[in-house]
Design a protein around this motif. Structure first.
Motif: not given
Length: 253
Positions: A23-40, A220-227, A229-231
């Motif tokens: 989602x973060x990269x999408x907000x910067x205009x990237x196109x995403x190819x997502x790989x996983x095992x869970x289709x839903x 505190x714990x870290x947030x996914x959005x903070x990772x 941002x580092x990406x």
């Protein structure tokens, strides 16, 4: 790298950190190819990316299977015509002590399957996906970026022989690839998160979560959005390669 219209592959892209990165990269205009095992879960992430105004496709593949990885990256190249970046995010945990003993007798050992299953996903999977992404980048003359997800546990952590070994290996591969692939204009970096707030940490007993938070300098714990941002930082900073960024709230100070 300007992320606009760049094609970024994310393994483990169906949920958690992978979804936040997408989602973060999408907000910067990237196109995403997502790989996983869970289709839903993949479908849900694709919808979030599309809601952000970006293009996304998903691919069901086991990153430990060489043929599936090769086929998936070929499909991605055919669909998008180019691969500009890869985030090796897929990973698993199978925690356990090397041995457990009582009254001088060993009562339990970490099984080879418990060890190997983590190495297969967290290390061999990173190797396979990194190899295929680099191959496509070189053949198309793309000055791409590969980001590998490590962990602060790479220095060793009780109950995580398998996980720590895999994440230490990821950093070693990152440095090696940066040196090997630099001549092709390909940069390689790693991120070593601390404890990040997820559904798993939310389900912890309050006293355990409080103890983890107090261990960090930021309290505190870290947030996914903070990772995520580092990406983006690694993608966009073209002088960054061959290094690991620790995002742990000061836990390893």
């Amino acid at each position: 790298m300007n992320l606009t219209d760049k094609v970024i592959v994310i393994t483990g892209g169906g949920q958690g950190l992978g979804r936040a990165m997408a989602v973060s990269l999408a907000n910067s205009g990237a196109k995403l190819a997502l790989v996983d095992l869970n289709e839903q879960l993949l479908e849900e992430t694709v919808q979030l990316v599309q809601d952000a105004g970006a293009m996304a496709k998903y691919y069901i593949a086991n990153v430990t299977n060489e043929q599936e990885v090769e086929s998936t990256f070929n499909h991605i190249k055919n669909d998008f015509k180019v691969i500009d970046g890869l985030i090796n995010n897929a990973g698993i945990l199978r925690d356990g002590m090397l041995i457990k003993a009582k009254d001088g007798q060993v009562v339990k050992k970490m099984s080879l399957e418990q060890f190997q299953s983590v190495i297969d996903v967290n290390l061999s999977g990173v190797f396979l996906c990194g190899r295929e992404a680099a191959s496509h980048m070189v053949e198309s003359g793309t000055k791409g970026v590969i980001i590998n997800m490590s962990s602060i546990a790479r220095g060793g952590n009780i109950g995580q022989t398998n996980y720590a070994a895999s994440k230490a290996g990821v950093v070693a591969m990152t440095t090696t690839w940066a040196r090997e692939l630099g001549r092709f204009g390909i940069r390689v970096g790693a991120i070593a998160p601390g404890v990040i707030r997820t559904a798993m940490t939310d389900a912890m007993k309050p006293e355990m979560r409080d103890r983890l938070e107090k261990m960090k300098a930021v309290g505190r714990l870290g947030e996914a959005d903070e990772i995520a941002h580092t990406v983006k930082y690694i993608f966009e900073n073209e002088f960054f390669t061959g290094r690991v960024v620790e995002i742990d709230g000061g836990l390893s100070m």
